[in-house]
Design a protein around this motif. Structure first.
Motif, PDB file in Angstrom:
ATOM      1  N   ARG A  56      -8.517  -0.389  -0.321  1.00  0.00           N
ATOM      2  CA  ARG A  56      -7.184   0.197  -0.465  1.00  0.00           C
ATOM      3  C   ARG A  56      -6.578   0.512   0.907  1.00  0.00           C
ATOM      4  O   ARG A  56      -5.385   0.310   1.137  1.00  0.00           O
ATOM      5  CB  ARG A  56      -7.249   1.454  -1.332  1.00  0.00           C
ATOM      6  CG  ARG A  56      -7.567   1.157  -2.787  1.00  0.00           C
ATOM      7  CD  ARG A  56      -7.577   2.425  -3.634  1.00  0.00           C
ATOM      8  NE  ARG A  56      -6.250   2.984  -3.814  1.00  0.00           N
ATOM      9  CZ  ARG A  56      -5.388   2.584  -4.741  1.00  0.00           C
ATOM     10  NH1 ARG A  56      -5.708   1.606  -5.567  1.00  0.00           N
ATOM     11  NH2 ARG A  56      -4.201   3.153  -4.836  1.00  0.00           N
ATOM     12  N   SER A  57      -7.400   0.973   1.824  1.00  0.00           N
ATOM     13  CA  SER A  57      -6.919   1.251   3.178  1.00  0.00           C
ATOM     14  C   SER A  57      -6.481  -0.032   3.874  1.00  0.00           C
ATOM     15  O   SER A  57      -5.410  -0.088   4.498  1.00  0.00           O
ATOM     16  CB  SER A  57      -8.018   1.946   3.980  1.00  0.00           C
ATOM     17  OG  SER A  57      -7.641   2.087   5.324  1.00  0.00           O
ATOM     18  N   GLU A  96     -12.269   2.661  -1.196  1.00  0.00           N
ATOM     19  CA  GLU A  96     -11.535   3.295  -0.106  1.00  0.00           C
ATOM     20  C   GLU A  96     -11.205   2.291   0.988  1.00  0.00           C
ATOM     21  O   GLU A  96     -10.086   2.266   1.517  1.00  0.00           O
ATOM     22  CB  GLU A  96     -12.375   4.440   0.472  1.00  0.00           C
ATOM     23  CG  GLU A  96     -12.403   5.676  -0.378  1.00  0.00           C
ATOM     24  CD  GLU A  96     -11.044   6.364  -0.406  1.00  0.00           C
ATOM     25  OE1 GLU A  96     -10.494   6.667   0.669  1.00  0.00           O
ATOM     26  OE2 GLU A  96     -10.527   6.577  -1.511  1.00  0.00           O
ATOM     27  N   LYS A 116     -10.607   9.970   8.285  1.00  0.00           N
ATOM     28  CA  LYS A 116      -9.946  10.455   7.071  1.00  0.00           C
ATOM     29  C   LYS A 116     -10.918  10.482   5.904  1.00  0.00           C
ATOM     30  O   LYS A 116     -10.962  11.431   5.124  1.00  0.00           O
ATOM     31  CB  LYS A 116      -8.751   9.552   6.719  1.00  0.00           C
ATOM     32  CG  LYS A 116      -7.569   9.677   7.651  1.00  0.00           C
ATOM     33  CD  LYS A 116      -6.479   8.705   7.216  1.00  0.00           C
ATOM     34  CE  LYS A 116      -5.347   8.655   8.233  1.00  0.00           C
ATOM     35  NZ  LYS A 116      -4.338   7.627   7.839  1.00  0.00           N
ATOM     36  N   ASP A 130      -0.941  10.201  -6.294  1.00  0.00           N
ATOM     37  CA  ASP A 130      -0.149   9.153  -5.636  1.00  0.00           C
ATOM     38  C   ASP A 130      -1.026   8.186  -4.863  1.00  0.00           C
ATOM     39  O   ASP A 130      -0.785   6.972  -4.878  1.00  0.00           O
ATOM     40  CB  ASP A 130       0.870   9.796  -4.678  1.00  0.00           C
ATOM     41  CG  ASP A 130       1.947  10.586  -5.415  1.00  0.00           C
ATOM     42  OD1 ASP A 130       2.103  10.361  -6.632  1.00  0.00           O
ATOM     43  OD2 ASP A 130       2.613  11.415  -4.771  1.00  0.00           O
ATOM     44  N   GLU A 131      -2.057   8.700  -4.178  1.00  0.00           N
ATOM     45  CA  GLU A 131      -2.893   7.823  -3.348  1.00  0.00           C
ATOM     46  C   GLU A 131      -3.773   6.893  -4.178  1.00  0.00           C
ATOM     47  O   GLU A 131      -4.380   5.970  -3.642  1.00  0.00           O
ATOM     48  CB  GLU A 131      -3.764   8.651  -2.399  1.00  0.00           C
ATOM     49  CG  GLU A 131      -4.799   9.533  -3.071  1.00  0.00           C
ATOM     50  CD  GLU A 131      -4.286  10.931  -3.371  1.00  0.00           C
ATOM     51  OE1 GLU A 131      -5.121  11.847  -3.480  1.00  0.00           O
ATOM     52  OE2 GLU A 131      -3.057  11.096  -3.500  1.00  0.00           O
ATOM     53  N   ARG A 171      -3.222  -1.381   2.426  1.00  0.00           N
ATOM     54  CA  ARG A 171      -2.039  -0.592   2.796  1.00  0.00           C
ATOM     55  C   ARG A 171      -1.518  -0.986   4.170  1.00  0.00           C
ATOM     56  O   ARG A 171      -0.329  -0.829   4.458  1.00  0.00           O
ATOM     57  CB  ARG A 171      -2.386   0.901   2.816  1.00  0.00           C
ATOM     58  CG  ARG A 171      -2.432   1.560   1.457  1.00  0.00           C
ATOM     59  CD  ARG A 171      -2.380   3.079   1.579  1.00  0.00           C
ATOM     60  NE  ARG A 171      -3.478   3.619   2.369  1.00  0.00           N
ATOM     61  CZ  ARG A 171      -4.622   4.039   1.851  1.00  0.00           C
ATOM     62  NH1 ARG A 171      -4.828   3.963   0.537  1.00  0.00           N
ATOM     63  NH2 ARG A 171      -5.573   4.527   2.628  1.00  0.00           N
ATOM     64  N   GLN A 223     -12.205  13.713   3.953  1.00  0.00           N
ATOM     65  CA  GLN A 223     -12.023  13.848   2.501  1.00  0.00           C
ATOM     66  C   GLN A 223     -13.356  14.160   1.823  1.00  0.00           C
ATOM     67  O   GLN A 223     -13.437  15.033   0.960  1.00  0.00           O
ATOM     68  CB  GLN A 223     -11.434  12.562   1.924  1.00  0.00           C
ATOM     69  CG  GLN A 223     -11.268  12.603   0.411  1.00  0.00           C
ATOM     70  CD  GLN A 223     -10.914  11.239  -0.148  1.00  0.00           C
ATOM     71  OE1 GLN A 223     -10.953  10.234   0.542  1.00  0.00           O
ATOM     72  NE2 GLN A 223     -10.572  11.199  -1.419  1.00  0.00           N
ATOM     73  N   GLU A 234      -9.299   5.723  10.051  1.00  0.00           N
ATOM     74  CA  GLU A 234      -9.546   5.596   8.612  1.00  0.00           C
ATOM     75  C   GLU A 234     -10.881   6.226   8.237  1.00  0.00           C
ATOM     76  O   GLU A 234     -11.014   6.893   7.218  1.00  0.00           O
ATOM     77  CB  GLU A 234      -9.522   4.120   8.200  1.00  0.00           C
ATOM     78  CG  GLU A 234      -8.142   3.494   8.233  1.00  0.00           C
ATOM     79  CD  GLU A 234      -7.160   4.216   7.338  1.00  0.00           C
ATOM     80  OE1 GLU A 234      -7.495   4.489   6.167  1.00  0.00           O
ATOM     81  OE2 GLU A 234      -6.046   4.516   7.809  1.00  0.00           O
ATOM     82  N   TYR A 273     -10.660  10.439  -6.826  1.00  0.00           N
ATOM     83  CA  TYR A 273      -9.323  11.035  -6.879  1.00  0.00           C
ATOM     84  C   TYR A 273      -9.138  12.050  -7.998  1.00  0.00           C
ATOM     85  O   TYR A 273      -8.013  12.278  -8.448  1.00  0.00           O
ATOM     86  CB  TYR A 273      -8.263   9.921  -7.015  1.00  0.00           C
ATOM     87  CG  TYR A 273      -8.432   8.803  -6.027  1.00  0.00           C
ATOM     88  CD1 TYR A 273      -7.988   8.932  -4.715  1.00  0.00           C
ATOM     89  CD2 TYR A 273      -9.053   7.605  -6.384  1.00  0.00           C
ATOM     90  CE1 TYR A 273      -8.146   7.906  -3.800  1.00  0.00           C
ATOM     91  CE2 TYR A 273      -9.222   6.568  -5.472  1.00  0.00           C
ATOM     92  CZ  TYR A 273      -8.760   6.738  -4.173  1.00  0.00           C
ATOM     93  OH  TYR A 273      -8.931   5.730  -3.267  1.00  0.00           O
TER      94      TYR A 273
END
Length: 577
Positions: free
Chosen positions: A571-572, A568, A208, A254-255, A575, A212, A205, A283
């Motif tokens: 939300r991670s 971040e 990522k 979408d994310e 999910r 990003q 994570e 985003y």
């Protein structure tokens, strides 16, 4: 978390009470070493000798190992933590005087110094640190992290990694370690296996997130687009009783869709590139710029980046007064015909002085019934600047705190009492949300969460978001409030008690306490967050601030990156629950 820890409706989570757990190093290199030297099941019965033996194999001196074991017993994690600390201080002796310096300890206690600013970097002691690595370690230590955590993060992420990313890495590693600590009576080998799975997930994570961020930073900048052209009138995606703006197709990636919803407020008139940067990190969602003069009798130009729906919004009832004389009827009889103001300017954190109001009174009196044009211009200019109102013949005065509360949408006496001074009242009200404006945007949540909502409120201030949700009739099931100001925490707690909220209010007094581990504790208790809301006073962005108007590098405005980090992370985690 067991039920005994949530006996009352108000909880103060203070990780300082968990020193024996939270001060244990959680770096990935630490865990790798444990995994490499995990004892077999047959050797678990002679853990004492194996503990010393395995640490000698790792290259630590015999004297150092014996000292660490004496101090920490057979707790291998604590022993390794101590050994790493000894080695760190042995190799970096100049760090010791930084850690012992009371000035640095005081600096570390303030969340506004989470990132290095110009003042810190110009400090002679800071300049004299021998290497860039030493400087980075000292900054992370000042932020409250362990030196070995900082070193491990730098080794894994590289020396040129931004401080914000190092903080994210350490937070992820802390969560992985605490998960390991919660595995109870599992065998040692199973603990290692479970820990490695968790660590791998959070390492992925963080990779990522870092990828990003690096991608965003490398994107070519269109400098013409860095300047945000604010709409006129500033009505966002629509406000009550005004013609709807011609909208382009609003796109939410979408994310970024769905729960947890997020909502971030900041001053609209920010330096060049600020809104462009914030949008890129959130985003690429376009900001919604709104002036609160469409909701109350005072202007307040703000921008909002959020993923909330924009259809079927509704205004709070009863609607607040929209002009000065409707809001403050006692001023009408004294208001001169040549003062054409219908609404006040933005509510500030400070007020006009008694000397200024006396000077205005004398200037008007000397001019007779019809002041000279120069006098009128001077008086109107000062009245607009300081939101002065007419309270007697030729007599102006600043707004009273209860008048500011009404204009900002708060209930009467919201900031009064509890040992709070008038100066503090002005400060916290000037930094607050305008409740009616925010409530209009949040009104779409009412049909989504009829049974109540769980909120993570960052830099909560005096509870503008909580008041807005309450006035909308949305039950507050759980609120995790992060606010450094003790005054603001007192005000929010007082309002919570007075309104007989049935949910749980959890206070964090420092954004650094909001780690992955703490978020996991919260989400395990009540199942996740529905809304993450935040805003910053952002003096570093304010148009009237000419000395430290330094954009997102400022001591307050840089907290935006903490907001981004936590969005971040939450939300991670949600999910993958």
């Amino acid at each position: 978390m067991d039920s005994s820890s949530i006996e009352s409706n108000s909880i103060e989570w203070n990780t300082e009470d968990e020193l024996d757990v939270d001060n244990i190093s959680s770096s990935s290199s630490h865990q790798d070493q444990i995994a490499d030297f995990a004892p077999s099941s047959s050797s678990c019965n002679c853990r004492g000798s194996n503990t010393i033996h395995q640490f000698l194999q790792m290259g630590f001196s015999k004297e150092m190992v014996i000292k660490a074991v004496k101090e920490n017993g057979q707790n291998e994690g604590a022993v390794l933590d101590a050994l790493l600390a000894y080695k760190t201080f042995e190799e970096s002796p100049e760090d010791e005087h930084v850690l012992d310096d009371p000035c640095h300890a005081e600096l570390a206690s303030n969340v506004l110094d989470v990132y290095p600013d110009k003042e810190i970097c110009e400090n002679e002691e800071f300049k004299n640190l021998s290497t860039e690595k030493d400087r980075t370690v000292s900054l992370l230590v000042e932020m409250g992290y362990q030196a070995e955590e900082a070193l491990a993060a730098i080794d894994r992420c590289s020396l040129d990694t931004p401080i914000a990313e190092l903080v994210e890495f350490i937070s992820a590693a802390q969560f992985a370690y605490h998960t390991d600590a919660q595995l109870g009576e599992l065998s040692y080998d199973n603990k290692i296996h479970q820990h490695q799975k968790k660590r791998k997930f959070y390492d992925n994570e963080m990779r990522k997130l870092q990828k990003q961020r690096k991608y965003l930073e490398k994107q070519p900048m269109d400098h013409d687009n860095e300047i945000v052209h604010l709409p006129n009138p500033m009505v966002g995606f629509g406000v009550p009783n005004q013609p709807s703006p011609v909208l382009f197709q609003r796109r939410i990636p979408d994310e970024a869709e769905g729960r947890p919803y997020f909502y971030f407020e900041n001053v609209a008139l920010a330096p060049k590139g600020v809104w462009h940067t914030m949008s890129r990190f959130l985003y690429y969602i376009d900001p919604e710029f709104v002036d609160s003069k469409f909701f109350c009798a005072a202007a307040r130009k703000r921008g909002y980046i959020h993923n909330l729906p924009i259809e079927n919004r509704s205004q709070l009832l009863p609607t607040p007064p929209s002009t000065i004389h409707e809001a403050l009827p006692h001023t009408k009889q004294y208001w001169p015909s040549w003062d054409k103001r219908m609404q006040l300017n933005c509510i500030l954190t400070c007020i006009g002085s008694a000397k200024l109001t006396d000077r205005i009174k004398k200037a008007v009196e000397k001019s007779g019934d019809e002041p000279l044009p120069g006098v009128k211009k001077y008086v109107i200019q000062q009245c607009k600047k300081w939101n002065l109102i007419w309270v007697g013949k030729n007599k102006v005065a600043p707004l009273e705190p209860h008048e500011m509360e009404m204009l900002m949408g708060f209930p009467p006496n919201h900031t009064r009492g509890g040992g709070i001074s008038r100066t503090e009242q002005y400060t916290v009200l000037g930094n607050a949300f305008q409740v009616d404006t925010v409530a209009y945007h949040l009104s779409v949540l009412k049909r989504m969460f009829p049974d109540g909502i769980s909120v993570l409120s960052l830099f909560s201030g005096i509870g503008g978001a909580e008041v807005a949700l309450h006035r909308l009739g949305i039950p507050l099931r759980n609120v995790v409030s992060v606010e450094i100001s003790e005054t603001c925490r007192k005000i929010l707690q007082s309002w919570w008690d007075e309104t007989n909220q049935q949910g749980k209010l959890i206070h964090f007094h420092d954004i650094r306490m909001v780690t992955a581990h703490e978020l996991e504790k919260c989400m395990s208790t009540f199942g996740g967050f529905d809304l993450i809301i935040g805003g910053s006073p952002c003096n570093n962005l304010a148009g009237g601030n000419r000395s430290t108007r330094n954009g997102l590098e400022g001591s307050k405005s840089c907290l935006f990156f903490e907001y981004y980090r936590i969005i971040e992370l939450v939300r991670s985690m949600m999910r993958h629950r």
